[in-house]
Structures are given as C-alpha cells and as structure tokens.
Design a protein around this motif. Structure first.
Motif, PDB file in Angstrom:
ATOM      1  N   LEU A 194     -32.458 117.399  51.256  1.00  0.00           N
ATOM      2  CA  LEU A 194     -31.027 117.189  51.470  1.00  0.00           C
ATOM      3  C   LEU A 194     -30.648 115.745  51.177  1.00  0.00           C
ATOM      4  O   LEU A 194     -29.572 115.461  50.635  1.00  0.00           O
ATOM      5  N   SER A 195     -31.551 114.805  51.516  1.00  0.00           N
ATOM      6  CA  SER A 195     -31.287 113.396  51.236  1.00  0.00           C
ATOM      7  C   SER A 195     -31.272 113.118  49.733  1.00  0.00           C
ATOM      8  O   SER A 195     -30.441 112.344  49.251  1.00  0.00           O
ATOM      9  N   ILE A 196     -32.197 113.724  48.998  1.00  0.00           N
ATOM     10  CA  ILE A 196     -32.224 113.523  47.541  1.00  0.00           C
ATOM     11  C   ILE A 196     -30.941 114.063  46.909  1.00  0.00           C
ATOM     12  O   ILE A 196     -30.319 113.409  46.051  1.00  0.00           O
ATOM     13  N   LEU A 197     -30.510 115.255  47.342  1.00  0.00           N
ATOM     14  CA  LEU A 197     -29.256 115.831  46.834  1.00  0.00           C
ATOM     15  C   LEU A 197     -28.081 114.923  47.172  1.00  0.00           C
ATOM     16  O   LEU A 197     -27.221 114.639  46.318  1.00  0.00           O
ATOM     17  N   ALA A 198     -28.031 114.452  48.410  1.00  0.00           N
ATOM     18  CA  ALA A 198     -26.922 113.596  48.841  1.00  0.00           C
ATOM     19  C   ALA A 198     -26.924 112.267  48.087  1.00  0.00           C
ATOM     20  O   ALA A 198     -25.861 111.744  47.729  1.00  0.00           O
ATOM     21  N   ALA A 199     -28.117 111.706  47.856  1.00  0.00           N
ATOM     22  CA  ALA A 199     -28.205 110.440  47.112  1.00  0.00           C
ATOM     23  C   ALA A 199     -27.673 110.610  45.690  1.00  0.00           C
ATOM     24  O   ALA A 199     -26.961 109.740  45.170  1.00  0.00           O
ATOM     25  N   ILE A 200     -28.010 111.724  45.056  1.00  0.00           N
ATOM     26  CA  ILE A 200     -27.500 111.995  43.704  1.00  0.00           C
ATOM     27  C   ILE A 200     -25.982 112.091  43.721  1.00  0.00           C
ATOM     28  O   ILE A 200     -25.282 111.543  42.859  1.00  0.00           O
ATOM     29  N   MET A 201     -25.445 112.798  44.715  1.00  0.00           N
ATOM     30  CA  MET A 201     -23.990 112.937  44.832  1.00  0.00           C
ATOM     31  C   MET A 201     -23.313 111.580  44.998  1.00  0.00           C
ATOM     32  O   MET A 201     -22.261 111.315  44.412  1.00  0.00           O
ATOM     33  N   SER A 202     -23.918 110.704  45.819  1.00  0.00           N
ATOM     34  CA  SER A 202     -23.318 109.387  46.060  1.00  0.00           C
ATOM     35  C   SER A 202     -23.277 108.562  44.778  1.00  0.00           C
ATOM     36  O   SER A 202     -22.294 107.855  44.510  1.00  0.00           O
ATOM     37  N   LEU A 203     -24.321 108.648  43.973  1.00  0.00           N
ATOM     38  CA  LEU A 203     -24.343 107.922  42.707  1.00  0.00           C
ATOM     39  C   LEU A 203     -23.314 108.485  41.731  1.00  0.00           C
ATOM     40  O   LEU A 203     -22.697 107.744  40.964  1.00  0.00           O
ATOM     41  N   VAL A 204     -23.101 109.807  41.775  1.00  0.00           N
ATOM     42  CA  VAL A 204     -22.133 110.438  40.873  1.00  0.00           C
ATOM     43  C   VAL A 204     -20.721 109.979  41.198  1.00  0.00           C
ATOM     44  O   VAL A 204     -19.969 109.533  40.319  1.00  0.00           O
ATOM     45  N   TYR A 205     -20.307 110.081  42.478  1.00  0.00           N
ATOM     46  CA  TYR A 205     -18.912 109.734  42.769  1.00  0.00           C
ATOM     47  C   TYR A 205     -18.668 108.234  42.685  1.00  0.00           C
ATOM     48  O   TYR A 205     -17.564 107.795  42.348  1.00  0.00           O
ATOM     49  N   SER A 206     -19.703 107.424  42.954  1.00  0.00           N
ATOM     50  CA  SER A 206     -19.543 105.979  42.761  1.00  0.00           C
ATOM     51  C   SER A 206     -19.356 105.659  41.280  1.00  0.00           C
ATOM     52  O   SER A 206     -18.529 104.812  40.909  1.00  0.00           O
ATOM     53  N   SER A 207     -20.116 106.345  40.424  1.00  0.00           N
ATOM     54  CA  SER A 207     -19.996 106.134  38.977  1.00  0.00           C
ATOM     55  C   SER A 207     -18.623 106.568  38.473  1.00  0.00           C
ATOM     56  O   SER A 207     -18.035 105.912  37.597  1.00  0.00           O
ATOM     57  N   ILE A 208     -18.104 107.671  39.015  1.00  0.00           N
ATOM     58  CA  ILE A 208     -16.774 108.131  38.612  1.00  0.00           C
ATOM     59  C   ILE A 208     -15.711 107.100  39.005  1.00  0.00           C
ATOM     60  O   ILE A 208     -14.795 106.791  38.223  1.00  0.00           O
ATOM     61  N   ALA A 209     -15.824 106.552  40.221  1.00  0.00           N
ATOM     62  CA  ALA A 209     -14.869 105.528  40.665  1.00  0.00           C
ATOM     63  C   ALA A 209     -14.926 104.304  39.751  1.00  0.00           C
ATOM     64  O   ALA A 209     -13.885 103.741  39.372  1.00  0.00           O
ATOM     65  N   VAL A 210     -16.141 103.906  39.378  1.00  0.00           N
ATOM     66  CA  VAL A 210     -16.298 102.765  38.460  1.00  0.00           C
ATOM     67  C   VAL A 210     -15.693 103.095  37.094  1.00  0.00           C
ATOM     68  O   VAL A 210     -14.968 102.283  36.494  1.00  0.00           O
ATOM     69  N   GLY A 211     -15.974 104.301  36.580  1.00  0.00           N
ATOM     70  CA  GLY A 211     -15.457 104.703  35.274  1.00  0.00           C
ATOM     71  C   GLY A 211     -13.937 104.763  35.238  1.00  0.00           C
ATOM     72  O   GLY A 211     -13.301 104.296  34.280  1.00  0.00           O
ATOM     73  N   LEU A 212     -13.325 105.337  36.290  1.00  0.00           N
ATOM     74  CA  LEU A 212     -11.868 105.413  36.338  1.00  0.00           C
ATOM     75  C   LEU A 212     -11.238 104.022  36.433  1.00  0.00           C
ATOM     76  O   LEU A 212     -10.189 103.758  35.835  1.00  0.00           O
ATOM     77  N   SER A 213     -11.890 103.133  37.190  1.00  0.00           N
ATOM     78  CA  SER A 213     -11.390 101.762  37.292  1.00  0.00           C
ATOM     79  C   SER A 213     -11.446 101.060  35.940  1.00  0.00           C
ATOM     80  O   SER A 213     -10.485 100.391  35.528  1.00  0.00           O
ATOM     81  N   LEU A 214     -12.568 101.212  35.248  1.00  0.00           N
ATOM     82  CA  LEU A 214     -12.708 100.596  33.924  1.00  0.00           C
ATOM     83  C   LEU A 214     -11.660 101.123  32.949  1.00  0.00           C
ATOM     84  O   LEU A 214     -11.064 100.359  32.168  1.00  0.00           O
ATOM     85  N   ALA A 215     -11.421 102.427  32.988  1.00  0.00           N
ATOM     86  CA  ALA A 215     -10.446 103.033  32.082  1.00  0.00           C
ATOM     87  C   ALA A 215      -9.056 102.455  32.322  1.00  0.00           C
ATOM     88  O   ALA A 215      -8.316 102.163  31.375  1.00  0.00           O
ATOM     89  N   ARG A 216      -8.707 102.279  33.594  1.00  0.00           N
ATOM     90  CA  ARG A 216      -7.379 101.740  33.888  1.00  0.00           C
ATOM     91  C   ARG A 216      -7.290 100.263  33.513  1.00  0.00           C
ATOM     92  O   ARG A 216      -6.242  99.798  33.060  1.00  0.00           O
ATOM     93  N   ILE A 217      -8.376  99.514  33.729  1.00  0.00           N
ATOM     94  CA  ILE A 217      -8.376  98.097  33.348  1.00  0.00           C
ATOM     95  C   ILE A 217      -8.206  97.966  31.836  1.00  0.00           C
ATOM     96  O   ILE A 217      -7.431  97.129  31.346  1.00  0.00           O
ATOM     97  N   ILE A 218      -8.916  98.798  31.067  1.00  0.00           N
ATOM     98  CA  ILE A 218      -8.823  98.756  29.604  1.00  0.00           C
ATOM     99  C   ILE A 218      -7.422  99.114  29.140  1.00  0.00           C
ATOM    100  O   ILE A 218      -6.883  98.532  28.188  1.00  0.00           O
ATOM    101  N   SER A 219      -6.786 100.065  29.834  1.00  0.00           N
ATOM    102  CA  SER A 219      -5.423 100.472  29.451  1.00  0.00           C
ATOM    103  C   SER A 219      -4.384  99.425  29.808  1.00  0.00           C
ATOM    104  O   SER A 219      -3.256  99.478  29.316  1.00  0.00           O
ATOM    105  N   GLY A 220      -4.733  98.467  30.676  1.00  0.00           N
ATOM    106  CA  GLY A 220      -3.824  97.386  31.024  1.00  0.00           C
ATOM    107  C   GLY A 220      -2.937  97.655  32.218  1.00  0.00           C
ATOM    108  O   GLY A 220      -2.151  96.786  32.615  1.00  0.00           O
ATOM    109  N   THR A 221      -3.037  98.837  32.844  1.00  0.00           N
ATOM    110  CA  THR A 221      -2.197  99.155  34.005  1.00  0.00           C
ATOM    111  C   THR A 221      -2.933  98.748  35.280  1.00  0.00           C
ATOM    112  O   THR A 221      -3.552  99.566  35.950  1.00  0.00           O
ATOM    113  N   VAL A 222      -2.871  97.471  35.593  1.00  0.00           N
ATOM    114  CA  VAL A 222      -3.599  96.935  36.750  1.00  0.00           C
ATOM    115  C   VAL A 222      -2.632  96.240  37.693  1.00  0.00           C
ATOM    116  O   VAL A 222      -1.504  95.893  37.327  1.00  0.00           O
ATOM    117  N   GLY A 223      -3.108  96.021  38.922  1.00  0.00           N
ATOM    118  CA  GLY A 223      -2.302  95.339  39.920  1.00  0.00           C
ATOM    119  C   GLY A 223      -2.543  93.836  39.912  1.00  0.00           C
ATOM    120  O   GLY A 223      -3.415  93.323  39.195  1.00  0.00           O
TER     121      GLY A 223
END
Length: 493
Positions: free
Chosen positions: A204-233
């Motif tokens: 269960l810990s291995i599954l959960a660790a994989i999930m945590s890396l996935v959603y953290s990577s998605i958050a990083v990817g979405l942030s990068l996409a918005r920074i590249i598009s120029g719509t930042v705060g």
C-alpha cells in the motif's frame, strides 16, 4: 558371548550412532529453519529493505502538505520561502539520523530493539519525557487522520465539480458539500484498517508513493505550462505585500502559519522507529534507515521546491491553499481529475501508515491489562472465495471502526485545510522531529553539559521550539476565524 551375539551388538550400536547423527542433523536443520523464520527477538523474520522503507517515508512525507506549499511560499516570498524549505529538510534529515540510532538500545547493531517511538524514549529517557512523548505522538497521529480525511474529501469534491462544469457548462451551480466524501473515505478506511499490522502495509505504501509522485508531477507540469503561456500572478521577494494584499497583523499571522504548513510537510519522524522495525537485521537497521531517510527527504524536497516555487511563480501572492484547485475546474479538466484521484488514493495509504502505530499501541495496552481476554487474540477465518481467505478479529474490527468514525466526524466538523495542516505541523514538529531525537542522542552519547556540542544541539532545539510555538498560535487564530463563518454539514466548496 558368542560371535553372533557380538556381531548383533555391533550392528545395534552402529544403528544407534546413525540414529543419533540423524537426529542431530534434523535438530540442526530444524534450528536452522527456526532461525530463518524468526529474528533475534523471536518475532517473525523482518523482510523490509531500504526501498520499502523509502516508500513508507515518501508516502508519509509527500502528503497533503505538498499542496499548500505554493500558498506558504506566497506568504514568505522568494528569499525566505526556499531557504525555509531547505532548512526544514536539513533539520529533518539530521534529527532522523539521530533517531535511527535509537532503534536499538546501547549498541546500534546488537542492542535490544525498541519497536516503537515510545519504546525508544522509554529506554533512553523515561520519566515525564515518556508521558509527554506519548501525548504528542498519539495526538498528532490522530490529528493526521483528521487532516487526511479533510484533504481527500476536498480532492474528491474537486473531481465532482470538474466533471459537472464540463458536462453542464461553466455557469452551472456545481457546489457540493464535502461531508459525503469524508464519509465515503471513512468507509474505505474501515476496511483498510483491518490490515493486522504495519508490516503488511509495504504494498500500500509503494502504491501511495507512486500516486504522490504522479500528482506532484502534474502540479509541476501545469505550473510550467502556465508560466510558459505568460498567465502568471505578481510575486515579490517578501511575499504578500502589506497594504496591498493584507494588513501588517495578517502578514505576521500568515507567515507563521506558512511555517506550520512547511513543518507539517516534513512530518514523519513520529513513525520512523515503526518503519525501521520492518527492516531486516542485515545490514544494520540504523545504516539502512539513514540511507532510506536520505532518499525519502531528498526526493520530497526536490518535489517541494518545484511545487512551491513554480506554484508561487504561477499564482503569485494570491496562490490558493491547495495548488490543484488553483488551476480551475475547466481545462484540462481530465488532467486535474487524474491528479485529484491520485491524491485520494495516496491518502488512503498514508492514513494507514500513520494510524497503524496508534492501532498497535492501543491493542498492546489492552492486551497487557487483560491478558486472558480471548477476544483480543482469537481470529475468525473468513473465506470470500476459494482463492481468497482472511481472518477477522472482533476487537480489532470494533475499535478500529470506532476510531475511523470519530476521526471522520471531527473532519466533518472542522474542514479548514490550511489552518488544520499548520496546527498539526506546529504540534508535531518540535517535540517529535527535534526535541526527543536530540535528547535521546545526548543521553546515548553521554554528552557533557555546556560543551560546544551540547550547546549547539540545545540551541537547535530551542529555535525549533520557537518556530513551532509561533505556528501553533497562528494556526489556532486561523481556525477560530474560520469557525465564525462555517456551518457544519451545510457549508459547500
């Protein structure tokens, strides 16, 4: 005696010697088999490795705390924010290394095992320190259960809202109460809580660790996409600006609360000894645990800096408390949905990683008080089908169900994401991550008072105490303010 009789005597003697040798060999083999299935303390052979321990740590550390780091960065700014993240990671790894040496008493290789954090405190400190440790650890573990229930329900509600907006249009009323998702999360935890002990959680810990890396990577990817598009705060070196975003009093309170959020993001020391107790005895557990701590803390710090800094760069001084909710519920709705589902799955496992030590402590205490109570030990076999069988313990089923029900009810009554996380971080960080590991290390090494090393360790502990105290005050003030406009069971997200 005739020759025939002498010959028969020799044959009988040979048979006796052969039987003795056979018995001796069988005894040796039986002893070897026993040695293979039990450890030096007579308990079942531990099979944990550096990688399973690292998975436990990543599961425990990369939790709901990572979602609030962009908000924490917005309160501290570009200078104090990254520096604070790095300092907390260094302190956590250092004190975790001290704590890993406390798994065995006296000698880190052959000394008596301490199965839990409290056992380590009892062996090295005892007295009032033991009671304080028990209070801090179990209150914090219970608090984490409440906090994870809140976070999982917010993510589940976000999936519902995203699908609703996608299907019914952006102008639709898609608000939803989080309570039903908290109840659903609690129901699943009732089933998962029947896993008998911490040693059964590796998958269960291995599954959960994989999930945590996935959603953290998605958050990083979405942030990068918005920074590249120029719509930042708008960002700044000191974070939110007094007179523009908030007033001076709010600036101080929110900065302290941000420290609590970061402290919570690194909280896993309270279960470090329990994780170490799953490791096989060779190589030495303390060495393996230090390597696992380094892998876990360095991995999580990398994701923390990426999520915190990129999230702050994306949303600026108005970063949301939960970074994934800041990307809206529209497009790419499916990607945000995947991230939120991963959060829910991760917290299903992380909940058990933190709660299993609490379950075990209560069950050991009751077994000690009532050693002849059969309900504590009797396992009822339950066959679901011919390929899957499990055993149910009535006491375990009853008390763990009650625990999950109470934590779920408290989550429904107090669903304040950032304030709750900051309070949990403040309450747990100083005593469990810093104070007790340092005190046990001083006791183990017999460090003389007022030497340079003693002063340095005590100074570190005192500074961390001040940080925890400030964060606790700020988060309490935040909870009190949030209660003024919250109606239980009716407030919608």
């Amino acid at each position: 005696m005739t020759g025939r009789e002498r010959e028969m005597g020799r044959e009988e003697g040979i048979r006796e010697v052969e039987m003795e040798e056979k018995g001796s060999v069988e005894g040796d083999l039986e002893g070897q088999r026993d040695h293979e299935v039990v450890d030096d303390d007579g308990k079942p052979k531990r099979t944990g490795t550096m990688w399973t321990a690292s998975a436990h740590i990543i599961t425990a550390v990369i939790g709901s705390g990572v979602l609030s780091l962009a908000w924490a960065m917005s309160q501290l700014g570009w200078i104090a924010g990254p520096v604070t993240l790095l300092l907390f990671s260094i302190i956590t790894f250092y004190t975790s290394s001290l704590l890993a040496d406390c798994y065995r008493t006296s000698d880190p290789i052959s000394g008596k095992r301490n199965y839990t954090y409290i056992d380590a405190v009892k062996s090295n400190l005892g007295g009032i320190q033991l009671w304080l440790c028990g209070l801090c650890q179990y209150v914090n573990l219970f608090g984490v259960a409440v906090g994870y229930t809140i976070t999982a329900s917010i993510s589940a509600a976000a999936v519902h809202k995203s699908n609703c907006f996608h299907n019914r249009g952006h102008g639709a009323d898609c608000s939803v109460t989080d309570s039903k998702y908290m109840v659903a999360f609690g129901v699943v935890q009732i089933f998962l809580s029947q896993l008998p002990d911490f040693h059964k959680l590796w998958w269960l810990s291995i599954l959960a660790a994989i999930m945590s890396l996935v959603y953290s990577s998605i958050a990083v990817g979405l942030s990068l996409a918005r920074i590249i598009s120029g719509t930042v705060g708008k960002t700044s070196l000191t974070g939110t600006e007094v007179g523009v975003d908030i007033d001076s009093a709010q600036k101080v309170w929110k900065a302290f609360q941000a420290l609590g959020d970061i402290a919570f993001a690194y909280s896993y020391s309270m279960i470090l000894i329990e994780i170490q107790d799953t490791l096989r005895s060779s190589p030495a557990e303390n060495k393996v645990m230090k390597r696992a701590s380094f892998i876990g803390v360095s991995t999580t710090t990398t994701f923390y800096i990426l999520c915190g800094c990129l999230g702050y760069a994306t949303f600026g001084n108005h970063a949301p408390g939960n970074i994934l909710t800041g990307f809206g519920f529209y497009e790419p709705y499916w990607l945000v949905n995947i991230a939120n589902v991963c959060i829910v799955v991760h917290l299903l496992g992380a909940y058990q990683v933190f709660c299993q030590p609490l379950y075990a402590a209560v069950e050991r205490w009751i077994a000690k008080k009532c050693p002849n109570l059969q309900i504590l030990t009797h396992e009822h076999p339950l066959m679901v089908n011919k390929h899957f069988r499990c055993r149910i313990n009535i006491f375990r089923l009853t008390w763990r169900t009650v625990f999950v029900a109470i934590s779920t009810l408290l989550a429904i009554l107090m669903p304040f994401f950032n304030d709750v996380l900051a309070f949990l971080g403040a309450v747990g960080f100083w005593p469990l991550t810093v104070h007790f590991p340092i005190e046990m290390y001083i006791s183990q090494k017999n460090i003389t008072k007022f030497t340079s090393r003693w002063i340095a360790l005590k100074s570190l502990s005192f500074l961390c105490f001040l940080v925890s105290l400030a964060a606790a005050c700020a988060s309490t003030e935040g909870v009190i303010k949030a209660l003024h406009h919250y109606i239980p069971f009716k407030t919608k997200s």
